[in-house]
Write a protein that holds these residues in place. Structure first.
Motif, mmCIF file in Angstrom:
data_model
loop_
_atom_site.group_PDB
_atom_site.id
_atom_site.type_symbol
_atom_site.label_atom_id
_atom_site.label_comp_id
_atom_site.label_asym_id
_atom_site.label_seq_id
_atom_site.Cartn_x
_atom_site.Cartn_y
_atom_site.Cartn_z
ATOM 1 N N THR A 164 34.996 64.766 49.157
ATOM 2 C CA THR A 164 33.716 65.403 48.873
ATOM 3 C C THR A 164 33.561 65.702 47.386
ATOM 4 O O THR A 164 32.488 66.049 46.932
ATOM 5 C CB THR A 164 33.576 66.713 49.664
ATOM 6 O OG1 THR A 164 34.720 67.524 49.384
ATOM 7 C CG2 THR A 164 33.473 66.450 51.147
ATOM 8 N N GLY A 165 34.623 65.569 46.625
ATOM 9 C CA GLY A 165 34.559 65.854 45.197
ATOM 10 C C GLY A 165 34.661 64.585 44.379
ATOM 11 O O GLY A 165 34.764 63.478 44.908
ATOM 12 N N SER A 166 34.609 64.743 43.078
ATOM 13 C CA SER A 166 34.642 63.591 42.199
ATOM 14 C C SER A 166 36.073 63.364 41.679
ATOM 15 O O SER A 166 36.608 64.181 40.943
ATOM 16 C CB SER A 166 33.695 63.819 41.018
ATOM 17 O OG SER A 166 33.792 62.726 40.139
ATOM 18 N N ILE A 167 36.626 62.287 42.144
ATOM 19 C CA ILE A 167 38.019 61.989 41.819
ATOM 20 C C ILE A 167 38.147 60.512 41.471
ATOM 21 O O ILE A 167 37.569 59.665 42.145
ATOM 22 C CB ILE A 167 38.943 62.322 43.021
ATOM 23 C CG1 ILE A 167 38.875 63.821 43.317
ATOM 24 C CG2 ILE A 167 40.371 61.876 42.760
ATOM 25 C CD1 ILE A 167 39.667 64.244 44.523
ATOM 26 N N ALA B 31 32.688 74.936 46.810
ATOM 27 C CA ALA B 31 32.207 74.395 48.079
ATOM 28 C C ALA B 31 31.664 73.011 47.822
ATOM 29 O O ALA B 31 31.088 72.754 46.764
ATOM 30 C CB ALA B 31 31.108 75.282 48.653
ATOM 31 N N SER B 32 31.903 72.112 48.748
ATOM 32 C CA SER B 32 31.347 70.772 48.567
ATOM 33 C C SER B 32 31.071 70.141 49.926
ATOM 34 O O SER B 32 31.672 70.505 50.924
ATOM 35 C CB SER B 32 32.308 69.897 47.753
ATOM 36 O OG SER B 32 33.560 69.857 48.373
ATOM 37 N N ARG C 288 27.515 63.000 47.865
ATOM 38 C CA ARG C 288 28.371 64.176 47.722
ATOM 39 C C ARG C 288 27.626 65.229 46.910
ATOM 40 O O ARG C 288 26.874 64.907 45.991
ATOM 41 C CB ARG C 288 29.635 63.819 46.965
ATOM 42 C CG ARG C 288 30.620 62.972 47.714
ATOM 43 C CD ARG C 288 31.815 62.678 46.849
ATOM 44 N NE ARG C 288 31.581 61.532 45.960
ATOM 45 C CZ ARG C 288 31.428 61.635 44.654
ATOM 46 N NH1 ARG C 288 31.462 62.812 44.064
ATOM 47 N NH2 ARG C 288 31.218 60.562 43.917
ATOM 48 N N VAL C 289 27.849 66.448 47.249
ATOM 49 C CA VAL C 289 27.352 67.518 46.397
ATOM 50 C C VAL C 289 28.417 68.612 46.379
ATOM 51 O O VAL C 289 29.061 68.864 47.397
ATOM 52 C CB VAL C 289 25.977 68.043 46.871
ATOM 53 C CG1 VAL C 289 26.048 68.560 48.297
ATOM 54 C CG2 VAL C 289 25.448 69.126 45.949
ATOM 55 N N GLY C 290 28.658 69.166 45.217
ATOM 56 C CA GLY C 290 29.721 70.170 45.127
ATOM 57 C C GLY C 290 29.426 71.205 44.069
ATOM 58 O O GLY C 290 28.688 70.965 43.116
ATOM 59 N N TYR C 291 29.984 72.357 44.296
ATOM 60 C CA TYR C 291 29.880 73.426 43.312
ATOM 61 C C TYR C 291 31.248 74.074 43.187
ATOM 62 O O TYR C 291 31.968 74.240 44.180
ATOM 63 C CB TYR C 291 28.858 74.474 43.775
ATOM 64 C CG TYR C 291 28.863 75.714 42.903
ATOM 65 C CD1 TYR C 291 28.221 75.694 41.670
ATOM 66 C CD2 TYR C 291 29.543 76.871 43.302
ATOM 67 C CE1 TYR C 291 28.246 76.820 40.863
ATOM 68 C CE2 TYR C 291 29.569 77.994 42.482
ATOM 69 C CZ TYR C 291 28.930 77.969 41.261
ATOM 70 O OH TYR C 291 28.970 79.066 40.453
ATOM 71 N N GLY C 292 31.622 74.412 41.998
ATOM 72 C CA GLY C 292 32.909 75.083 41.841
ATOM 73 C C GLY C 292 32.948 75.898 40.576
ATOM 74 O O GLY C 292 32.209 75.643 39.620
#
Lengths: 1045, 647
Positions: free
Chosen positions: A120-123, A659-660, A683-687
């Protein structure tokens, strides 16, 4: 234990009973190979719809009882499952195809792994094959241009690692270095502060990633967005680089030998003036500094030349100049011919062909219960400069044992021993040279001067100028040897509680322990004859010892109920870092053989000594939950609570949530039948992440010790203590799309992010009236946004030929939103609202004053009351038009030094056994401050187009003879667009045919040849390598060999 | 199954224990054990340590660089640009001498360097005063001494600030947090604070430990200096009410200091340096000095030995060596310096400048090491012996009968002069052979900050100023001036060709096998062209109407006619003769508003550029860019207003 034995026995009996039920069937045999023809051991062969199965042996052979009409399923990790229906035949040889769907790849996400498709994140990931495709000496180099949003600078010095920034620099003073995690253990480093700029960086001697042999690396996963890095909380702000070393693989026993040989030479982009050119240049410089005392540069006479070129101070250099005044018979004339003067290329006295060889032997293998990997590596890097080299021995041992279903344990140990010969030392020099190294010193030497006098003795100050020191033979007279011993371990024990009790199904407890020991020693010896000393010798010895550990307690939960999959992670982690250092130095070492090894009272009186201690601790609690529904809707949320010792007690703890979510669109009904889409995921995420990257004791700067002849004393630290110091926090939104189309021929990821950094940590200079120079503060806010694209395409594919392209491109921009006192620019700290953190601020250039500007120039001179400008001077812009150039009214922002665009592209062509690839790298959209040309005409000068009476339409101002600055405003002519595109690497490889290889008793044989840094495709500043930001960079050829036994 | 449960419970226990054990507070407590924290200032030991540190910061730190010469010697009538231009701009006042000083190289002194150093010194002094006031100490001596030293050092810094910049912010309390709003206090207020602080120091301190320790006499000397500054021309717009009383204070205080600090018998005694902390650094004449010694471990170091040397090592037959010094060649003497001395009767020129060096890098067969290699002939304008300024292998040295490879003549028929080239006699007051080797920059000589010869001349100046105001006669100044001149004259039997400087402190190890270029001999006889004489000379000025010819020449050149101007000119000339290169000049000239006239007359580089506004330094741009007013940074117009006029 008894219970367990009983269970095993029961299972065995059932299995036997089960098998005997089919005993009447025939025996089916076969060999299973991979696409290259190698047999695969350990392949599961199962009769579909039964529990009946076998594994292939070491030769890839199997034998199973099966009935006609049964379906055999062949499966092996990393390969596509294959099914065969048993017919009349009894022999079924199968060729398994490797899994081409990279989405099944497993990615390390921090305290666990995930399948790439479930991210769900950018990796981004770089795998072993990609690392192997380009031989590199350290792990950081391996990432260059391979991962979008990851900017890796080049470092040319043997044994050093280039700086790396992920998604641009957000912090100003705080370190922008990412966190490195090796086999699950974050590396702990010591932070040091640059005394002049206040920038915090990682002490390179205190533990980095350079100790790892790249050949030992299985994958590098780079966590970029905050929703992914927040799992590392206070240490995640600058991205996380997770390195996983190679492990043994089930069933495959291999022995590999990798070697490469690289030759390099320095390629200089900015040639120096020849002796003849320089002589005329200095004559002009003398003329413009004092027109009444010296003739014009093109009207020389020998008497003036004697003055200009210090004839009496260095007769050997003068003899060379005199050649220009002599006729064919050797008689002095009044006619000058500069081409007769020999030019000395000083760089040839310090440079050589650098040779790097590396050898790695690796073994790996494993069974279900035990897997192991071991390697021994040797790297010998002889620098392109005399006196510089790096030798590294590395050893790795990884073992994972699963003795029972419910318990597994593993140890991975990476050790290395590196000896870095640093060349001419920076400590202990007593001569005035601001030179950054021996190569720079060579370039400061004058082209008309000569290295040896008529008796063959070395001339210490060639040309007779005491500020110019010879580089010749210095490598014999100066040594700076840095030895690093590193032992890094990662140990874990994992209890699968579900295997113990059914009620705990899916629950695991894991303990990670990662000790990291570094011992660093720097020995310096300067001979009294060294040109940077003067008569007496010097030795110094520095020792630094670092011990740190990370201890993690983890509870992991993972369970699937129908379409619902739940995951959970709980972490308690504790890190301690302990660094102690000591150093001593002495002058006048009587016995040169002692070097730094006999600093005893009998031999020397110490000229300096010190010892120090740094202790820091970090305590963390983290929780993460994940949920997915039918692999379609994915959710992850985490929270981490960190406390760091180096922050003030009240601001020590902070919470970092994330959260993502992801939506796998191609699994939806409406796309089910769209066959050309293989994957489409949003995907959408916040951290939120933190940066506590201030050095220890910054909230309570110690008093500074003073040794005065009256006694020892203290003074206030010129940095003001700030007990309110807290975390710098970055909040980031990330929106991404992962896609794969046209049978995976086009795949990639597109990410857009916005970030906002608050409580920016800044070492800000303050008005000295309060008695200090600066202080660390949490000030202001920056925001940034960017786009990153990773694109892999298979452009052409046919039986023998394939062309693939991998592109990683990024755009990013950041700006300062506010500073400590609101929306006010902070000129002293070079920070401006609405601009990036790294800008050039100063007077703008209006070119050069030319005779046609006489009227305008006169107004400036009249306003100043003296002749501040003359023709040929650099001409600053008078912003407010008052005919006065002053700091209050005429300075402006010239531009940003941060590149907006970073681009990397690899094109690979496969034809039969050949593989050819090109790697192109570039940065665009930024200003590069070349510094301008001083043109003091006392030191050496690179070849430039300079102003003089005969050349008024020049690029640079006129030379004015001076040991310092000729023209007060010369730097304004040095700001340039820094865009470039560079061919970093061309590689040609050849796989030998299987048949041939097997005849040689091998399993794999590949040779390759590469050209490193072959040249620029496009650059805005021709005379400098904008990639390395030096005028010279190493260029060379590598030959390599990979052998598998 | 029971066993598993037990195992599971045990595991959880282990985990819980690990968690709880590391949860205790100590784990994250940061303890600074390797250095003292601010709490140290609450102790007697801490206050004494801070006093020592502040001594270093205020007196010694700047001598590790070029601030003293750029702020007090460059751009005056005494010195002009030497060979190296790192700080030429401080001499020439040309383009780029502004709120930012154009950086020439890494050695260039920035506009804010001196300013920052002084305020950091003040910050330490403020902390010292604050801590010593707060501490409940039963040891009055510690408390009083620390307070006295604190007040002294704060005033010492402010006196330099007001002399250099005029109005400056007054900061009298330590800060524990960042403050941004500052305005410039008028020179009137700053000088009042300085006088109050020096008076406090005068009242609190005793008289033991000079010149290393700050004494009552040191306070008296600097208090006199502060009063004299307040009564000087630069403050004439507002000092009328305090002037006479101030000048009388100068005389009273000076007399007190002079009575405790007799002049050394011979001018030479001050400069004969053979070893660190030797006799010349302990003379009763010395009131206060910045301390340095031979230890490599002390903080900082005296680098002034580098700056006044000419590049002897670039001349034929010569080579750099420890005793010869490392010539940074920043400043060269002007013709004012050459001509202001009575070369025959005044020993001070010959004891302040190095005029001879010997061959130490022989090439060819004619010269051998030890032959005279360089000579500077400082003759008078009426001398007609020489055709050329630069004489290569031409002038014969009688002692050997050989020519001298390089001889330079101050007055020759070609009128080229010593300012056309970078060859000049080097000021020898800071030469230091007691270094590790020839390139080592860390010097060990003390720097004299105040000695009673200056006190005499301050008293003389006060008398002259009083005479103008009607409180004394001009002749009242003469006894003070003559006291200094009498000491400067040759003694009976004195060898006038003898010469000594700190080069003599060289060590064989440091010399590292390189022949030395130092010779303890000057060019007195070659320059004056007189027969050897050993009689005593007399420099006494008998009447204000019979000033020495050297002074008359200056008076004529500068066009002075009144008694006051002539006598002030005399005292400023005498200050050069006595104190040349001792880091007073620029402040003396700007204070008396004679800077522009004298620099225009004698300093060839300053001549075209210097203007009246150069009597004050530019306020550093870093300060203007950093301060706020009413919660906002200054606008360009507000910065212009806060800057000294002209910049």
């Amino acid at each position: 234990m008894k219970n367990k034995l009983n269970v095993l026995l029961l299972i065995a009996i059932f299995a036997l009973l089960h098998a005997s039920g089919y005993a009447q069937n025939k025996v089916v045999k076969g060999t299973i190979k991979d696409a290259t023809g190698l047999p695969i051991p350990g392949v599961n062969v199962l009769i579909k719809g039964s529990q009946n199965g076998v594994s292939t042996d070491l030769d890839g052979s199997y034998s199973i009882n099966a009935a006609t009409g049964n379906t055999l399923v062949y499966s092996f990790i990393g390969f596509k499952k294959q099914e065969i229906t048993v017919g009349a035949a009894t022999v079924y040889n199968v060729v398994l195809k490797e899994e081409d769907n990279s989405l099944e790849e497993v990615v390390v996400v921090g305290y666990g792994t995930k399948k790439k498709k479930d991210l769900t994140g950018s990796i981004v990931s770089v795998n072993a094959d990609e690392i192997a495709s380009r031989p590199v000496v350290n792990a950081v180099q391996a990432m260059q241009g391979k991962a979008a949003g990851v900017d890796v600078a080049s470092s040319e010095r043997p044994g050093t690692v280039g700086a790396i920034t992920i998604r641009g620099a957000r912090s100003i003073s705080a370190s922008n270095a990412p966190l490195y995690v090796v086999d699950g253990i974050p590396l702990n480093t010591r932070l040091v502060t640059d005394a002049s700029t206040g920038k915090i960086s990682v002490d390179p001697n205190s533990g980095g990633i350079d100790f790892l042999n790249p050949t030992d690396i299985e994958t590098i996963d780079v966590l970029k967005d905050a929703s992914a890095t927040a799992i590392y909380g206070s240490r995640g702000a600058n991205g996380v680089v997770i390195v996983t070393t190679k492990k043994g693989k089930n069933g495959k026993f291999t022995l590999n030998y990798d070697t490469s040989l690289m030759t390099e030479t320095i390629h200089e982009n900015a040639p120096m003036m020849t002796a003849g050119e320089y002589i005329e240049f200095r004559r002009w410089g003398r003329y413009y500094s004092n027109p009444s005392a010296f003739p014009k540069g093109d009207q020389p006479n020998i008497e003036n030349d004697k003055l200009i070129f210090l004839a009496s101070a260095d007769p050997s250099a003068w003899a060379n100049i005199e050649k220009g005044w002599r006729d064919a018979n050797g008689n002095l004339t009044t006619t000058w011919d500069g081409s007769k003067v020999a030019t000395t290329d000083w760089t040839k006295f310090v440079s050589r062909t650098g040779i790097t060889q590396q050898h790695t032997i690796g073994v790996s293998g494993g069974t279900e219960k035990m897997k192991g990997y071991g390697s021994f590596g040797y790297l010998d890097n002889t620098g392109t400069l005399f006196g510089q080299s790096y030798v590294r021995y590395s050893g790795t041992a990884n073992v994972d044992i699963t003795p029972t279903k419910w318990f597994s344990m593993g140890v991975s140990l990476n050790t290395s021993y590196g000896v870095n010969e640093y060349g001419q030392s920076n400590v202990g020099r007593t001569a005035v040279t601001s030179s950054t190294g021996i190569y720079a010193t060579a370039r400061t030497n004058l082209p008309y001067a000569v290295p040896y006098d008529s008796n063959g003795n070395r001339i210490d100050n060639p040309g007779g100028d005491s500020t110019i020191r010879t580089p010749v033979d210095e490598y014999k007279l100066s040594q700076d040897q840095r030895v690093t011993l590193r032992a890094f371990g990662s140990l874990y024990a994992q209890f699968d509680l579900g295997a113990i009790s059914h009620k705990l199904d899916g629950l695991k407890y894991r303990i990670n322990f990662g000790p990291d020991l570094t011992s660093y020693r720097d020995g310096v010896y300067l001979d009294g004859k060294s040109a940077i000393r003067s008569g007496t010798s010097f030795a110094s010895l520095t020792n630094e010892k670092t011990i740190s550990y990370t201890l993690d307690n983890l509870l992991l939960y993972n369970k699937t109920f129908g379409n619902h999959t739940f995951g959970g992670t709980l972490l308690m982690s504790q890190t301690e870092y302990h660094n102690e250092n000591s150093s001593m130095s002495a002058n006048d070492i009587k016995n040169p053989e002692n070097k730094w090894n006999a600093l005893t009272p009998a031999n020397v009186t110490l000229a300096g000594y010190s010892s120090g201690l740094v202790d820091t601790g970090l305590l963390s609690y983290m929780g993460r939950v994940s949920y997915s529904y039918a692999d379609k809707y994915l959710l992850t949320a985490s929270g981490r609570y960190d406390g760091a010792s180096q922050l003030a007690a009240e601001n020590r703890w902070a919470f970092f949530p994330s959260a993502s979510a992801a939506w796998v669109i191609n699994k939806e009904k409406f796309l089910e039948n769209v066959t050309w889409i293989n994957q489409l995921k949003m995907r959408v995420g916040y951290g939120e992440t933190g940066n506590a990257a201030v050095p220890a004791y910054a909230t309570q700067p110690p008093l500074v010790g003073i040794v005065y002849p009256n006694g020892s004393g203290v003074v206030n630290n010129t940095s003001l203590g700030n007990v309110d110091l807290g975390w710098e926090k970055t909040a980031q939104f990330n929106y991404g799309i992962d896609f794969a189309m046209f049978s995976n021929r086009v795949s990639g990821a597109l990410d857009y992010f916005t970030s906002r950094t608050t409580d920016l940590l800044l070492k800000s200079s303050v008005p000295t009236v309060i008695g200090v120079k600066d202080t660390y503060q949490n000030v202001g806010e920056t925001e940034g946004h960017g786009v990153e694209l990773t694109l892999n395409t298979v452009n052409v594919t046919s039986k023998d030929f394939e062309w693939t392209t991998n592109i990683s491109a990024s755009y990013q921009k950041s700006k300062i939103v506010s500073l400590q006192n609101g929306k006010f620019d902070d000129i002293n700290n070079n920070l401006f609202i609405g601009y990036s953190q790294n800008v050039i601020y100063g007077f703008a250039s209006n070119g050069i004053w030319k005779p046609e500007d006489a009227a305008e120039m006169a107004k400036f001179n009249a306003a100043a009351g003296s002749n501040i400008f003359s023709f040929g001077n650099a001409r600053p812009v008078d912003q407010n038009g008052d005919y006065k150039i002053d700091a209050n009214n005429d300075r402006v922002i010239i531009g940003s030094k941060d590149p907006k665009y970073i681009f990397g592209m690899t094109n690979t062509f496969n034809y039969k056994n050949f593989e050819l690839s090109f790697f192109v790298y570039g940065k665009m959209g930024y200003y590069y401050d070349t510094g301008g040309e001083n043109e003091g005409a006392k030191g050496s000068q690179r070849s430039i187009n300079y102003y003089n009476d005969n050349n008024i339409n020049s690029e640079y101002q006129k030379p004015i003879y001076s040991a310092g600055t000729g023209d007060a405003y010369y730097p304004i002519l040095g700001y340039r667009n820094g865009s470039f595109l560079k061919m970093r690497n061309i590689s040609l490889g050849y796989h030998f045919d299987k048949d041939l290889v097997q005849k040689l008793g091998l399993s794999k044989l590949r040779i390759y040849c590469q050209a490193n840094n072959p040249g620029m495709i496009f650059t805005k500043v021709k005379w400098t390598d904008l990639d390395t930001q030096t005028t010279a960079s190493n260029r060379g050829i590598t030959l390599g060999l990979n052998v598998g036994f | 199954m029971k066993n598993y449960k037990k195992l599971y419970i045990n595991l959880m226990l282990v985990a819980a224990l690990t968690v709880s054990s590391s949860c205790n507070k100590d784990f994250l407590d940061e303890e600074l054990t390797t250095a003292y924290s601010q709490d140290y200032y609450n102790t007697e030991a801490g206050i004494q340590a801070l006093a020592v540190g502040t001594y270093y910061q205020v007196f010694a730190a700047e001598f590790q660089g070029e601030v003293p010469l750029s702020s007090t010697e460059s751009g005056t009538d005494e010195f002009h640009a030497g060979g190296d231009p790192s700080n030429w701009i401080w001499n020439s006042y040309s383009t780029g001498f502004n709120a930012f000083v154009t950086v020439s190289n890494a050695n260039t002194v920035a506009a804010n360097t001196h300013w920052d150093n002084l305020y950091i010194g003040i910050g330490n002094a403020n902390t010292l005063i604050d801590s010593a006031t707060k501490i409940a100490s039963t040891n009055d001596a510690i408390k009083k001494t620390a307070l006295g030293e604190g007040y002294f050092m704060r005033a010492f810094c402010y006196l330099q600030l007001v002399s250099q910049y005029g109005a400056v912010p007054l900061k009298l309390k330590p800060s524990s947090k960042v403050e941004l709003e500052f305005t410039r206090a008028a020179p009137q207020d700053v000088l009042k604070q300085i006088i109050d602080d020096f008076t406090q120091a005068y009242n609190l301190l005793g008289n033991a430990g000079a010149p290393a320790k700050i004494t009552k006499d040191a306070a008296a000397h600097y208090l006199a200096k502060a009063y004299l500054t307040r009564a000087s021309e630069i403050n004439d717009s507002w000092n009328a009410t305090t002037k006479t009383a101030d000048l009388q204070q100068v005389v009273t205080l000076s007399d007190e200091v002079i009575s405790h600090h007799p002049l050394a018998a011979n001018y030479d005694n001050l400069w004969t340096y053979t070893t660190a902390d030797g006799a010349n650094e302990k003379l009763p004449e010395l009131i206060l000095s910045a301390q340095f010694n031979a230890s490599t471990l002390t903080t900082g170091g005296n680098q002034q030995h580098l700056y006044f040397l000419s590049t002897y090592d670039q001349l034929p037959q010569m080579k750099r060596n420890l005793a010869g010094g490392r010539p940074f060649s920043r400043l060269a003497p002007t013709y004012f310096v050459y001509d202001v001395f009575d070369h025959v009767n005044d020993s001070r020129f010959w004891k302040s400048f190095q005029t001879k060096s010997i061959v130490n890098n022989k090439s060819g067969n004619y010269y051998v090491n030890g032959d005279l290699g360089i000579m500077y002939i400082i003759n008078s304008p009426s001398d007609t012996r020489f055709a050329k300024t630069k004489n290569t292998d031409a002038i014969i040295y009688p002692k050997t009968g050989k020519t001298i490879p390089s001889a330079y003549v101050a007055y020759a028929a070609d009128k080229v002069g010593l300012m056309a080239d970078v060859r000049f006699p080097s000021l020898s007051k800071y030469m230091d052979g007691n270094r590790i080797d020839l390139s080592n920059i860390k010097g060990s000589r003390d720097i004299t900050l105040a000695r009673s010869a200056e006190t005499y001349l301050m008293a003389a100046e006060a008398k002259i100023r009083l005479a103008k105001a009607g409180g004394a006669t001009f002749a009242d100044a003469l006894p003070y001036i003559n006291a200094v001149r009498t000491r400067a004259a040759y003694k009976s039997g004195e060898n006038r060709a003898a010469y000594a400087d700190g080069s003599a402190a060289y060590t064989t190890t440091g010399q590292a096998g390189i022949p030395i270029s130092y010779i303890p001999e000057n060019s007195y006889y070659e320059s004056n062209n007189i027969a050897v004489a050993t009689t005593a000379t007399n420099l006494t000025i008998s009447s204000v109407n019979a000033l020495p010819a050297e002074d008359m020449a200056v008076i004529a050149k500068l066009g002075y006619s009144t008694d006051y101007d002539r006598m002030l000119c005399l005292v400023l000339n005498e200050r050069t003769r006595e104190l040349c290169g001792e880091f007073h000049r620029w402040e003396d000239l700007s204070r008396t508003k004679t800077l522009v006239a004298r620099a225009k007359a004698y300093n060839i580089e300053a001549n075209p550029n210097i203007q009246e506004y150069h009597n004050l330094r530019p306020i550093p741009q870093t300060f203007l860019d950093g301060v706020y007013a009413n919660g906002k940074p200054l606008t360009a117009a507000e910065k212009d207003a806060m800057q000294n006029p002209g910049y």
